[in-house]
Design a protein around this motif. Structure first.
Motif, PDB file in Angstrom:
ATOM      1  N   VAL A  48      23.064  80.560  66.152  1.00 29.06           N
ATOM      2  CA  VAL A  48      22.279  80.046  65.026  1.00 29.06           C
ATOM      3  C   VAL A  48      23.215  79.204  64.165  1.00 29.06           C
ATOM      4  O   VAL A  48      24.207  79.707  63.639  1.00 29.06           O
ATOM      5  CB  VAL A  48      21.666  81.209  64.209  1.00 29.06           C
ATOM      6  N   GLN A  50      22.345  77.141  61.516  1.00 28.60           N
ATOM      7  CA  GLN A  50      22.005  76.938  60.105  1.00 28.60           C
ATOM      8  C   GLN A  50      21.524  78.251  59.535  1.00 28.60           C
ATOM      9  O   GLN A  50      20.827  79.016  60.220  1.00 28.60           O
ATOM     10  CB  GLN A  50      20.867  75.920  59.969  1.00 28.60           C
ATOM     11  N   TYR A  51      21.856  78.486  58.285  1.00 28.27           N
ATOM     12  CA  TYR A  51      21.366  79.722  57.668  1.00 28.27           C
ATOM     13  C   TYR A  51      19.840  79.678  57.605  1.00 28.27           C
ATOM     14  O   TYR A  51      19.263  78.698  57.126  1.00 28.27           O
ATOM     15  CB  TYR A  51      21.951  79.890  56.259  1.00 28.27           C
ATOM     16  N   PRO A  52      19.204  80.729  58.098  1.00 24.94           N
ATOM     17  CA  PRO A  52      17.738  80.721  58.128  1.00 24.94           C
ATOM     18  C   PRO A  52      17.115  80.784  56.730  1.00 24.94           C
ATOM     19  O   PRO A  52      17.593  81.503  55.853  1.00 24.94           O
ATOM     20  CB  PRO A  52      17.407  81.987  58.931  1.00 24.94           C
ATOM     21  N   HIS A  54      13.422  81.446  54.987  1.00 24.47           N
ATOM     22  CA  HIS A  54      12.154  82.126  55.278  1.00 24.47           C
ATOM     23  C   HIS A  54      10.946  81.197  55.079  1.00 24.47           C
ATOM     24  O   HIS A  54      10.984  80.280  54.255  1.00 24.47           O
ATOM     25  CB  HIS A  54      12.044  83.315  54.321  1.00 24.47           C
ATOM     26  N   HIS A  62      12.448  74.932  50.230  1.00 26.31           N
ATOM     27  CA  HIS A  62      13.248  74.898  51.450  1.00 26.31           C
ATOM     28  C   HIS A  62      14.317  73.803  51.338  1.00 26.31           C
ATOM     29  O   HIS A  62      15.494  74.031  51.650  1.00 26.31           O
ATOM     30  CB  HIS A  62      12.330  74.643  52.647  1.00 26.31           C
ATOM     31  N   ARG A  66      18.241  74.322  51.399  1.00 31.36           N
ATOM     32  CA  ARG A  66      19.011  73.697  52.480  1.00 31.36           C
ATOM     33  C   ARG A  66      20.125  72.833  51.897  1.00 31.36           C
ATOM     34  O   ARG A  66      21.281  72.888  52.327  1.00 31.36           O
ATOM     35  CB  ARG A  66      18.066  72.871  53.388  1.00 31.36           C
ATOM     36  N   ALA A 118      23.107  83.760  62.132  1.00 32.96           N
ATOM     37  CA  ALA A 118      21.988  84.699  62.270  1.00 32.96           C
ATOM     38  C   ALA A 118      22.169  85.841  61.276  1.00 32.96           C
ATOM     39  O   ALA A 118      23.238  86.005  60.683  1.00 32.96           O
ATOM     40  CB  ALA A 118      21.944  85.237  63.693  1.00 32.96           C
ATOM     41  N   LEU A 121      19.197  85.687  55.606  1.00 33.47           N
ATOM     42  CA  LEU A 121      17.883  85.115  55.306  1.00 33.47           C
ATOM     43  C   LEU A 121      17.736  84.838  53.817  1.00 33.47           C
ATOM     44  O   LEU A 121      18.009  85.697  52.985  1.00 33.47           O
ATOM     45  CB  LEU A 121      16.771  86.068  55.768  1.00 33.47           C
TER      46      LEU A 121
END
Ligand SMILES: *[C@@H]1O[C@H](CO)[C@@H](O)[C@H](O)[C@H]1NC(C)=O
Ligand SMILES: *[C@@H]1O[C@H](CO)[C@@H](O)[C@H](O)[C@H]1NC(C)=O
Ligand SMILES: *[C@@H]1O[C@H](CO)[C@@H](O)[C@H](O)[C@H]1NC(C)=O
Length: 317
Positions: A48, A50-52, A54, A62, A66, A118, A121
């Motif tokens: 993963v 990019q940091y997820p 939600h 978002h 980001r 990963a 979140l």
């Protein structure tokens, strides 16, 4: 394994009408053992990058998050590269990490920049109702409710400054709050996540404000390299010095406001209020931040506890 024989090269005759070329046409037989094309080793399958964020974050939230995380990577990359280049010959390094070996801070910054992302979140739906109920909170780590999760409250988008404003708005490293910039605020939030800080990057020695951080570098460098606030201050000062205002930066001179120290909040709730108020009002900010700094120093002196459990501090966990 496939075995290829009789790879026939008919010379230039086919493409050249020249008689000479035709006479010199040769037939070459090559016997080659072809390795089966390696199938991907896929050693990093599922990585993963990019940091997820939600699904509860709408398009604008978002994008804010980001961008902020990109800025966090930017200051962490510079912090790491600064140490890689200068090691402990850097004055900024020695200021924050004392005589500690460089490997550990390089490691923390590298994890954030290049590590797998990963199990982290960022969410916007206020599942613990803290955005709604905690006066002035701009976000928080979910702690034992969900230790890999961070809630971002809408206040963050108004309060946190972009990195291009480094050394602007009256900010300097010594007197500015570590959550003044979105980049360093999110760095702090990331360090709380077990995947990132491994439960080792914590708040040590009460050193959560500038004077305490400088003291910790001298008294316990082995804690300074894993002190959350130290890592933030270092990254901010390096970015200011190396990139924003090259060779100059904005380290500032710490201004203690002793009279305010008496009125300094002692409960985390009022500390939260004062910290956010500091972010919200530029003029009053340095005084009230200094006040909480002074309180923090006093606390630091009073407690010799090494790692403190992460309790609510400033305007969030
Ligand atoms: C996202 O949510 C915020 C408030 O939570 C709102 O102000 C904004 O308009 C929303 N953006 C979109 C694109 O829906
Ligand atoms: C800097 O690092 C070297 C090892 O690379 C060490 O010998 C030296 O003591 C360190 N100096 C300081 C001031 O930490
Ligand atoms: C965890 O959840 C409980 C119950 O909803 C809540 O009271 C508490 O504030 C939450 N913790 C954090 C850090 O939000």
């Amino acid at each position: 394994m496939a075995r290829f024989t009789s790879l026939v090269l008919l010379g230039a005759a086919a493409v050249s009408a020249s008689p000479l070329a035709a006479r010199q046409a040769t037939t070459v037989t090559v016997t080659a053992t072809a390795e089966a094309a390696p199938t991907s080793t896929a050693w990093d399958a599922g990585a993963v990058h990019q940091y997820p964020i939600h699904a509860s974050c709408n398009a604008t939230q978002h994008q804010y998050i980001r961008n902020g995380l990109e800025e966090t990577l930017t200051i962490c990359r510079q912090a790491r590269d600064h140490i890689l280049r200068w090691g402990n010959s850097s004055e900024i390094y020695r200021k924050y990490f004392g005589n500690a070996p460089t490997g550990e801070p390089i490691g923390w910054f590298t994890k954030i920049v290049d590590g797998d992302k990963a199990d982290v979140l960022f969410r916007c739906d206020d599942p613990d109702s803290n955005c709604r109920t905690q006066k002035n909170w701009a976000g928080h780590w979910r702690g034992s409710n969900a230790s890999s999760e961070t809630v971002v409250c809408d206040r963050s988008y108004e309060l946190r400054r972009p990195l291009e404003g480094m050394c602007m708005f009256g900010y300097d490293v010594a007197n500015g709050a570590t959550n003044f910039y979105w980049a360093s605020d999110l760095l702090h939030r990331l360090l709380h996540i077990p995947k990132v800080g491994e439960g080792i990057v914590e708040h040590y020695g009460g050193a959560d404000e500038y004077p305490g951080v400088l003291t910790l570098a001298e008294s316990s460098p082995e804690e300074a390299v894993r002190n959350s606030d130290t890592l933030q201050y270092f990254a901010l000062e390096v970015y200011a010095h190396d990139i924003a205002v090259p060779g100059v930066g904005c380290p500032g001179h710490y201004r203690e406001v002793s009279s305010a120290a008496h009125a300094a909040p002692t409960s985390s709730a009022s500390a939260a209020a004062s910290s956010v108020a500091a972010s919200a009002t530029a003029v009053a900010s340095s005084a009230s931040r200094a006040a909480s700094s002074a309180a923090a120093s006093a606390t630091a002196a009073a407690t010799s506890a090494a790692a403190q459990a992460c309790t609510p501090h400033d305007d969030h966990w």
